[in-house]
Design a protein around this motif. Structure first.
Motif, PDB file in Angstrom:
ATOM      1  N   VAL A   1       0.823  -1.212   0.000  1.00  0.00           N
ATOM      2  CA  VAL A   1       0.000   0.000   0.000  1.00  0.00           C
ATOM      3  C   VAL A   1       0.854   1.259   0.000  1.00  0.00           C
ATOM      4  O   VAL A   1       0.394   2.326  -0.383  1.00  0.00           O
ATOM      5  N   GLU A   2       2.097   1.121   0.469  1.00  0.00           N
ATOM      6  CA  GLU A   2       2.991   2.281   0.406  1.00  0.00           C
ATOM      7  C   GLU A   2       4.416   1.772   0.336  1.00  0.00           C
ATOM      8  O   GLU A   2       4.763   0.770   0.960  1.00  0.00           O
TER       9      GLU A   2
ATOM     10  N   VAL B   1       6.821  10.910   7.145  1.00  0.00           N
ATOM     11  CA  VAL B   1       5.597  11.487   6.572  1.00  0.00           C
ATOM     12  C   VAL B   1       4.843  10.403   5.806  1.00  0.00           C
ATOM     13  O   VAL B   1       4.880  10.354   4.576  1.00  0.00           O
ATOM     14  N   PRO B   2       4.168   9.506   6.502  1.00  0.00           N
ATOM     15  CA  PRO B   2       3.416   8.469   5.795  1.00  0.00           C
ATOM     16  C   PRO B   2       2.246   9.099   5.064  1.00  0.00           C
ATOM     17  O   PRO B   2       1.683  10.084   5.534  1.00  0.00           O
ATOM     18  N   ARG B   3       1.878   8.553   3.893  1.00  0.00           N
ATOM     19  CA  ARG B   3       0.773   9.128   3.135  1.00  0.00           C
ATOM     20  C   ARG B   3      -0.459   8.239   3.145  1.00  0.00           C
ATOM     21  O   ARG B   3      -1.573   8.713   3.317  1.00  0.00           O
TER      22      ARG B   3
ATOM     23  N   HIS C   1       5.744   5.473  -3.693  1.00  0.00           N
ATOM     24  CA  HIS C   1       4.467   5.064  -4.275  1.00  0.00           C
ATOM     25  C   HIS C   1       3.447   4.741  -3.187  1.00  0.00           C
ATOM     26  O   HIS C   1       3.810   4.241  -2.129  1.00  0.00           O
ATOM     27  N   THR C   2       2.174   5.019  -3.478  1.00  0.00           N
ATOM     28  CA  THR C   2       1.114   4.570  -2.582  1.00  0.00           C
ATOM     29  C   THR C   2      -0.008   3.966  -3.420  1.00  0.00           C
ATOM     30  O   THR C   2      -0.115   4.225  -4.612  1.00  0.00           O
ATOM     31  N   ALA C   3      -0.858   3.177  -2.749  1.00  0.00           N
ATOM     32  CA  ALA C   3      -2.053   2.657  -3.395  1.00  0.00           C
ATOM     33  C   ALA C   3      -3.253   3.220  -2.649  1.00  0.00           C
ATOM     34  O   ALA C   3      -3.829   2.559  -1.800  1.00  0.00           O
ATOM     35  N   CYS C   4      -3.563   4.483  -2.943  1.00  0.00           N
ATOM     36  CA  CYS C   4      -4.702   5.131  -2.294  1.00  0.00           C
ATOM     37  C   CYS C   4      -5.308   6.111  -3.280  1.00  0.00           C
ATOM     38  O   CYS C   4      -4.606   6.969  -3.827  1.00  0.00           O
ATOM     39  N   LEU C   5      -6.622   5.987  -3.493  1.00  0.00           N
ATOM     40  CA  LEU C   5      -7.298   6.870  -4.440  1.00  0.00           C
ATOM     41  C   LEU C   5      -7.165   8.327  -4.020  1.00  0.00           C
ATOM     42  O   LEU C   5      -6.907   9.203  -4.831  1.00  0.00           O
ATOM     43  N   ARG C   6      -7.341   8.565  -2.721  1.00  0.00           N
ATOM     44  CA  ARG C   6      -7.369   9.952  -2.259  1.00  0.00           C
ATOM     45  C   ARG C   6      -5.981  10.579  -2.287  1.00  0.00           C
ATOM     46  O   ARG C   6      -5.854  11.774  -2.539  1.00  0.00           O
TER      47      ARG C   6
END
Lengths: 330, 332, 290
Positions: free
Chosen positions: B239-240, B250-252, B321-326
């Protein structure tokens, strides 16, 4: 002893039989706890922290012997009342939470009947009343659909939910004290946070005292008002958590804190401080400081006689004749 | 002479061990007469381990991190995607060839050493199996390298402490000079003062031998201390992913944020509300859309339908990279 | 946490001592019988199969009608009874040990394979074990020996091929446990061959359980041989098997009862000693693993 004192234990000693002779697992531990206060007992494997907790409830392994010069709970002396005295405290006025809920919950009974059995044994009353209380508490510990959950067996619940059930069970008889032995060690970090938060909420809501036994200094820092650092069966440093962790004085506490990786304090990849050597055998321990062999600040008198726990500022005690200077962090 | 030093410098950029779109589905028996249910342990995971690097893999129970370790070790085969060694698929290599490149270090040093064998035999076993080198001399060298006294060579595992056992396990893993060590929670069964010794040892060995580390852990502080990169796994998906210092500071992704907030550091007080609710990740029932949405405090309707891909972070560094729509649309 | 399990174990000295004693006494008796059996030609001047019609049915030394030299009397053919008992011990021990070796090989192999692979392999082997368990041991042995004819070899083979079930069951369970251990996973990740993993990594750790089964099955095999021989389907005359001696002596049990009590006593002593030794071994191995 003030009226607010909930638990007062003096000079607790626990001896375990082994093939090579009696092992002094706990050597003269004294604890006191006020209502609504949280005490964190920290230390590494074999330091005697779990034995301390178990002896308060007379749950020691068979063959083990516990002695104490005073055991007062809520102003009443427990010493001398024998097993019946402690047995009445256990599950009733003192609730216990274990590390692995699967070993503490009986796998062949639904959780509902386990919750109500505790309550009815100590408080009597009808099954319906006990069930009502069980549902109320399950909801209180954040379990949805609580009434339906009563019929479920422990294996049908996740680890986090089982630990919540354990907490609800510990709360069934409105205890004045909860003893939690590594309650979150087997859980994931996000679940750990939720369980610790729950324990903190309960403490505030019911004014329950909490003894939290853990190896995790981070947990103690966030949860406990007071801390007792144990080493080789003895309390080596105790006081307000914030003060001890900000300015540890006993070389063992200093070493323990220095060995934690913390990206905010230590540079990534930089060597962590370590404590050389190993814990001494507690079978026939020598009359000397138990940490002397591993201590960088050792003096000749450290090996001449065992140091006593002495006052070290207000509300703070230390078992060391040559502690770190008080201002080392500044 | 270490294995890494013999390799040309160019290999530093190319991954030595890589998971590419790896999936692993187990079928779980649901009783004698019921059809087995699929358990999706990994659902399309990309992970690259570059020569000499250290990458942390963080996740909770059910995230699939231990499954990924077994696939990278070649003990199990993926149901989809591929595990590559130097760009060659795992299937093209023999088990023994894989074993020479990547070795494991397990969590429980009491279970990972055969109680029937002596320490010298345990450390020397890989040398015997692969018939390399002067066994006695190499075993002595390894015992020195992991900081054990020579006399433990004759001891049985049960005579050693937890930390000593873990050193033996590390020596065994290093015996045939692998390129990668896959360490699955190597310190979580140890006391904190012993944990520090083992972390120092891993850092030293990495410097000395150039071995790459995949560090699987639930402890973000440990990962942050030892690794340059980190990948956060949730229910079989990354996911990240990015540089460890950035991701931890700074996690997203909302899950990465919750993990970072769960770190209880010494000196901190109070307990933040993670807002995760009571759902827990169950790999037998993976939610639709974003697999984190039932626990996510920042969930929106789109999250229940769209399964986000791992994409670059707007405004973040290129290797993050992240896997988050927002996060992708810039609203989080 | 806190204290290693070994240190918390109960003191119970008397139990530890008894454990020690049962191993010592049982093992001692078994050893004594084995030595006597091996040294039989040295210990006695007689031939176990040589009749001596002049000295038929003489009594042992403590009775009136005794002959010097024949300490335990003679049987209906005048053969020295002590000699026959000593040589009988040879038969019992040889058949027992060979049968256990055969059954252990079969059972351990099946158990290792079933436990390690699991799944379909385990299901098939499990079915084979169940089938074997559902067959009445003595009846099958009787039927086979009746068809094939009794002889030392046949009896040993039949017993060996029948009593592997406990080895298989115990090995399979122990292997299933050892299989999930990380040291097995480490060996797999090392590229070790399957025979290496089974024989070097798993087998040494399940040996304590197997050794205990072996003692039980040894006693079992000896009793089974005696039973078959007693029924005339085992070892054939003139070989001196204890079961056969019981069978021959039963015709004289009212006037010369020692003819059946002595071999009976030998059987009971040997099997009890083996079982005692097994109990002692189990406890000793269990505490030794700590």
């Amino acid at each position: 002893m003030s009226a607010l004192t909930l638990l007062d234990v003096d000079n607790l000693c626990v001896t375990l039989p082994t093939a090579s002779g009696p092992l002094s697992a706990v050597r003269g531990v004294s604890l006191s706890l006020r209502r609504g206060e949280t005490l964190g007992i920290v230390g590494e494997s074999g330091c005697g922290k779990s034995m301390t907790a178990l002896s308060l409830l007379n749950l020691l392994p068979s063959g083990a012997k516990a002695t104490m010069s005073r055991y007062a709970f809520d102003g009443e002396t427990v010493t001398g009342r024998g097993k019946r005295g402690i047995r009445n405290l256990r599950g009733n006025r003192i609730g216990m939470i274990f590390q692995e809920p699967m070993t503490a919950l009986n796998p062949v009974f639904p959780i509902g009947s386990q919750l109500t059995a505790v309550y009815r044994r100590h408080k009597g009353g009808s099954e319906a009343a006990a069930r009502e209380r069980a549902v109320m508490l399950l909801e209180r510990v954040g379990i949805s659909n609580a009434a339906a959950r009563l019929a479920q067996f422990p294996h049908q619940l996740s680890g986090g939910l089982r630990q919540r059930v354990m907490i609800a069970m510990a709360l069934m008889c409105e205890p004045s004290l909860i003893i939690a032995d590594e309650p979150t060690t087997a859980l994931d970090v996000t679940i750990q946070m939720q369980i610790l938060k729950l324990l903190a909420d309960i403490k505030t809501a019911f004014g329950t005292g909490l003894i939290l036994i853990t190896h995790d200094l981070g947990v103690v820092s966030h949860v406990a008002d007071k801390i007792a650092v144990m080493y080789a069966g003895e309390v080596v440093e105790t006081g307000r958590t914030a003060e001890i962790l900000a300015a540890p004085r006993h070389p063992y506490t200093v070493g323990l804190l220095g060995s934690l990786p913390d990206p905010s304090r230590t540079a990534p990849g930089a060597p962590l401080a370590t404590i050389p050597g190993t814990v001494p055998s507690l079978i026939d321990p020598p009359d000397a400081c138990a940490f002397a062999d591993r201590c960088a600040r050792v003096l000749p008198r450290c090996t001449a006689a065992a140091p006593a726990l002495r006052q070290d500022g207000p509300g703070r005690s230390i078992r060391c004749v040559n502690p770190e200077p008080a201002a080392w962090v500044a | 002479m270490s294995a890494a030093a013999q390799k040309p410098e160019v290999s530093a950029a190319a991954p030595v061990l890589e998971a590419r779109g790896v999936t692993k589905v187990y079928s779980v028996s649901a009783g004698l007469f019921a059809a087995p249910r699929p358990l999706t342990a990994l659902a399309g995971v990309d992970l690259a381990i570059r020569a000499g690097s250290a990458i942390g893999l963080v996740g909770e129970s059910g995230s699939g991190k231990s499954t990924l370790a077994r696939l990278l070790l070649g003990i199990e085969q993926p149901t989809g995607g591929a595990v590559l060694f130097d760009g060659k698929p795992l299937g093209a290599l023999s088990r023994r060839a894989v074993a020479r490149r990547v070795q494991p270090v397990f969590q429980d040093p009491f279970g990972s050493l055969n109680p029937s064998h002596g320490v010298a035999e345990i450390i020397g076993l890989p040398l015997a199996v692969h018939r390399v080198g002067d066994k006695a001399a190499r075993v002595a060298e390894l015992i020195d390298q992991v900081g054990l006294p020579r006399r433990v060579a004759d001891a049985r595992p049960r005579e050693l402490s937890g930390g000593q056992r873990q050193r033996v396990a590390i020596a065994r893993a290093l015996a045939i000079r692998p390129d990668v060590l896959v360490c699955d929670e190597p310190t979580s069964a140890l006391d904190v003062s012993v944990q520090a010794q083992i972390l120092n040892l891993l850092a030293d060995l990495r410097r000395e031998t150039g071995v790459a580390l995949l560090l699987i852990s639930h402890n973000l502080s440990v990962v942050g201390h030892l690794c340059e990169r980190v990948a956060i796994l949730y229910l079989g998906r990354v996911v990240e992913e990015g540089p460890a210092a950035d991701v931890l500071a700074v996690p997203r992704h909302p899950y990465a944020k919750a993990l970072a907030a769960s770190v209880l550091s010494v000196g901190g007080t109070g307990l933040p509300d993670l807002g995760l609710g009571q759902e827990w990740p169950n790999p037998l029932a993976i939610p639709s859309g974003c697999r984190f949405h039932p626990r996510c405090p920042s969930v929106v309707d789109a999250c229940r339908e769209t399964d986000p891909a791992l994409t670059g972070v707007p405004g973040g560094s290129a290797d993050r990279h992240t896997a988050c729509l927002r996060v992708a649309e810039g609203t989080l | 946490m806190s204290v290693p399990a070994a240190q918390v174990r109960r003191p119970a000295r008397w139990r530890a001592a008894l454990t020690h004693k049962s191993l010592v006494i049982g093992g001692g008796v078994v050893l004594l019988i084995a030595i006597a059996a091996i040294l039989a030609p040295v210990l006695t001047p007689f031939d176990p199969a040589q009749p001596d019609i002049a000295n038929r049915l003489k009594s042992p030394f403590w009775m009136a009608d005794t002959v010097p030299g024949h300490y335990l009397g003679t049987d209906q053919l005048g053969r020295d009874y002590l000699t026959r008992l000593l040589y009988g011990a040879r038969i019992s021990l040889v058949i027992g040990l060979v049968a256990v070796a055969i059954s252990a090989t079969i059972g351990i192999t099946l158990g290792l394979v079933a436990g390690y692979f699991g799944g379909k392999v385990d299901a098939v082997i499990g079915f084979v074990i169940t089938t074997r368990l559902s067959m009445p041991l003595v009846l099958i042995a009787l039927a086979v020996v009746a068809i094939a004819g009794g002889s030392l070899t046949t009896v040993t083979l039949v017993i060996g091929l029948l009593i592997w079930d406990q080895f298989a069951v115990v090995t399979r369970t122990a292997t299933q446990q050892a299989r999930s251990a990380d040291y097995v996973r480490a060996a797999e990740a090392m590229g070790c061959s399957l025979p290496h993993i089974l024989a070097r990594e798993i087998l040494p750790n399940i040996m304590p359980a197997v050794i205990v089964v072996a003692t039980v099955e040894l006693a079992n095999a000896i009793l089974l041989e005696a039973a078959l021989s007693f029924l005339g389907l085992g070892v054939q005359a003139p070989l001196p098997s204890w079961g056969l001696m019981l069978s021959e002596g039963k015709n004289f049990m009212f006037f010369d009862p020692w003819l059946i009590t002595l071999p009976g006593l030998c059987l009971v002593t040997l099997t009890m000693a083996i079982n005692l030794m097994g109990d002692g071994l189990r406890d000793a191995l269990r505490s030794g693993r700590r």
